[in-house]
Design an enzyme around this catalytic site. Structure first.
Site, PDB file in Angstrom:
ATOM      1  N   LYS A   6      17.172  34.405  55.340  1.00 35.12           N
ATOM      2  CA  LYS A   6      17.063  33.353  56.363  1.00 35.12           C
ATOM      3  C   LYS A   6      15.691  32.713  56.274  1.00 35.12           C
ATOM      4  O   LYS A   6      14.677  33.413  56.145  1.00 35.12           O
ATOM      5  CB  LYS A   6      17.287  33.971  57.750  1.00 35.12           C
ATOM      6  CG  LYS A   6      17.322  32.959  58.893  1.00 35.12           C
ATOM      7  CD  LYS A   6      17.634  33.629  60.220  1.00 35.12           C
ATOM      8  CE  LYS A   6      17.739  32.615  61.354  1.00 35.12           C
ATOM      9  NZ  LYS A   6      18.050  33.239  62.661  1.00 35.12           N
TER      10      LYS A   6
ATOM     11  N   SER B 105      21.751  30.987  65.585  1.00 34.82           N
ATOM     12  CA  SER B 105      20.964  30.206  64.653  1.00 34.82           C
ATOM     13  C   SER B 105      21.105  30.625  63.192  1.00 34.82           C
ATOM     14  O   SER B 105      20.772  29.840  62.307  1.00 34.82           O
ATOM     15  CB  SER B 105      19.491  30.274  65.046  1.00 34.82           C
ATOM     16  OG  SER B 105      18.963  31.564  64.805  1.00 34.82           O
TER      17      SER B 105
ATOM     18  N   SER C 135      21.807  35.260  67.831  1.00 30.27           N
ATOM     19  CA  SER C 135      21.754  34.474  66.587  1.00 30.27           C
ATOM     20  C   SER C 135      22.233  35.193  65.339  1.00 30.27           C
ATOM     21  O   SER C 135      22.386  34.572  64.291  1.00 30.27           O
ATOM     22  CB  SER C 135      20.327  33.962  66.348  1.00 30.27           C
ATOM     23  OG  SER C 135      20.074  32.845  67.157  1.00 30.27           O
TER      24      SER C 135
END
Lengths: 493, 95
Positions: A78, A159, A183
């Site tokens: 990420k 997210s 998330s």
């Protein structure tokens, strides 16, 4: 021959060790999938050379008998984790071009364990969002489509939407995520994979771009429970560079996996039966209860009386911490600088931050600034921290009569991109089931439970006592084995 | 308390984010919606409840008071928008 990119982390690790294939073949396969999936926009930066270098090191190590836990396994990272020499943006214009001169603790541990990096995964800007529509680098698209010829582009959740989309589309076997209010769990649910947010403090926050420091936790995302256990073992551990890191040994979660839940009590929090919950979500929940009973667990009803206050509490605390954390982006030390003609230092700050932050980030910074401002601090922030204490107490009380909690992960299946964007509040409500465990710092994971009538994945959430990742993973395994979830999106990208 | 245009401009100024008049106008209802919603927390009885400071009990550690890093000036400056003579450079502050 087996398609190497269909394998799980455990299968790659074990097949590579057994000599069924080389690490280079695995890395080349995933690199090719990444390169061919631009339509999903899951990656901000692709790093095929990093993956190949790690693979070559793994092939060499196999020859020399010096294998590491993740030798031969390439993963996605990420783009919230600082990676030395590789652009790290948090999906913002503010950090476009930022190349850290250091490595985050979690990513460093994964490389030290032998993993390779396929690229930096797209996300909501500064991890603020539940649909991956706030990225400066464009929306991530879910590989899933509704049935019946509906071609609408769906949200992968957020997210960690890039991580979710990429794993579901077989661009990587696993990826890192971060979870502040859901998330990891909500995107995992939206694309039919698993993901675990460990106990707050298990994974170091050092080198992870900060959103809300009392809530932020890193965790793995993958297609199976076992893969999550494998990844988490390499990500967790004490780090003196993070003052909230837990100084505890890392359990052997993979070795401890067992889907035998006899003697375990699973609580069903009655307050999670929210008004207007779709019948399909309710049915999924009932199915989860039946699966856990089948695994030997006893199911009891419990009460978490302050559940309805969790979201408003979160939307005071998280923006407050964000407004403080994001004060660092001032156009001086790193990132964007916008210097209008004749501007002084104050003008430069304001112009830089106006140009570098997207609308949702600005909105949250301003809410945070407001609730922390003179005259309002006690009414909003202190009150929220007190309610947070009550929410944590609710969990502690519930865990007196059970070992784990089972809830749906999200109140709906994936929605279409653009569907909820007009109303920030409607988007915030998507985190209704995930935020409470974040506020209490508890380990929680999402595991696929089935498909809805439109053919879209739905997730079940398991919440455990602090430090009981093993219990959470084991209940996840019991569901995984019994739900038999094998659906995957048809390739269109 | 309702947030008016003047309050939005004050918050933006405190947050060091320049906003145009149109942006500030748009933020008035948005922020009012969100703040109006979180205000429901006021109805919770918190008598005798301590604000949370740590979700997992943990003691703050002390380490020996010794230098553990340094000599990394170029690394520190590597991502600066403008660096000169080994310093971060900013617009003139003193007239």
């Amino acid at each position: 021959m087996t398609n190497l990119t269909d394998l799980t982390v455990a299968e790659i690790r074990d097949g590579f060790r057994a000599g069924d294939f080389t690490a280079r073949e695995v890395a080349e396969g995933f690199n090719a999938n990444v390169a061919a999936a631009k339509a999903l926009n899951a990656f901000i930066v692709e790093t095929p050379d990093h993956a190949l270098a790690a693979a070559d090191a793994a092939d060499k190590a196999r020859g020399e008998g010096t294998l590491l836990p993740l030798s031969g396994v390439p993963i996605g990272m990420k783009d919230l984790f600082c990676t030395a020499g590789v652009q790290t943006t948090a999906a913002s214009h503010m950090l476009e071009g930022f190349k850290p001169t250091y490595e985050s603790t979690v990513s460093g541990k994964l490389w030290a364990a032998g993993a390779g990096m396929l690229g930096k995964l797209n996300l909501d800007q500064f991890a603020m969002g539940s649909s991956n529509e706030t990225s400066y680098f464009g929306n991530v698209i879910s590989p899933w489509k509704r049935g019946g010829g509906d071609n609408a582009a769906l949200a992968p959740g957020g997210s960690s939407g890039g991580s979710a989309s990429a794993i579901s589309a077989r661009l990587c076997p696993a990826a890192t995520g971060t979870d502040t209010g859901g998330s990891i769990r909500q995107p995992a649910a939206f694309v039919g994979i698993s993901g675990i947010k460990p106990t707050y403090g298990r994974c170091s926050r050092w080198g992870v771009v900060a959103f809300a420091s009392s809530l932020d936790q890193a965790g793995p995302m993958a297609r199976t429970i076992r893969d999550n256990a494998i990844l988490l073992e390499s990500m967790a551990g004490f780090d003196p560079k993070d003052s909230t890191s837990l100084d505890l040994p890392v359990p052997q979660w993979e070795a401890g996996l067992s889907s035998d839940l006899r003697g375990k009590k699973v609580g069903i929090p009655k307050e999670y039966r929210v008004d207007g919950m779709p019948a399909e979500i309710d049915a999924l929940w009932e199915k989860g209860i039946a699966l856990l009973k089948d695994a030997g667990a006893e199911v009891v009803e419990v009460s978490l009386p302050h559940t309805k206050y969790a979201l408003p509490t979160y939307y005071i605390i998280a923006p407050a911490e964000a407004s403080s954390n994001l004060a660092r982006y001032d156009g001086v030390r790193y990132g964007l600088r916008d210097l209008p003609d004749g501007a002084n230092l104050q003008d430069m700050y304001a112009a830089t931050r106006a140009a570098g932050f997207g609308p949702e980030v600005k909105r949250r910074i301003m809410i945070g600034t407001y609730v922390l401002s003179a005259g309002f601090y006690d009414a909003y922030y202190t009150q929220a921290q007190k309610v947070r204490t009550l929410i944590a107490r609710d969990f502690a009380k519930a865990f007196e009569s059970c070992d784990l909690l089972l809830t749906p992960t999200a109140p709906s299946a994936a929605f279409a991109l653009g569907e909820k964007q007009a109303d920030p509040l409607a988007m915030y409500l998507n985190d209704v089931f995930t935020v409470p465990a974040s506020l209490a710092g508890l380990p929680a994971m999402s595991v696929p439970g089935g498909l809805d009538a439109q053919g879209l994945p739905l997730g079940l959430q398991i919440i455990g006592k602090a430090l009981d990742e093993q219990g959470v993973l084991n209940a996840g395994l019991a569901i995984e084995e019994r739900a038999g979830f094998s659906a995957r999106p048809d390739k269109w990208w | 308390m309702a947030i008016d245009l003047q309050t939005v401009k004050k918050i933006a100024s405190l947050a060091r984010i320049s906003v145009t008049d149109a942006e500030a106008d748009a933020l008035v209802p948005e922020l009012n919606n969100i703040i109006g919603w979180v205000e429901q927390l006021g109805e919770v009885d918190v008598t005798g409840v301590e604000p949370m400071t740590a979700v997992i009990p943990n003691t703050l550690r002390l380490r020996d008071d010794v230098v553990t890093d340094g000599d990394v000036r170029d690394k520190v400056l590597a991502n600066a928008p403008q660096a000169e003579h080994g310093f971060f450079a900013v617009p003139k502050v003193i007239e």
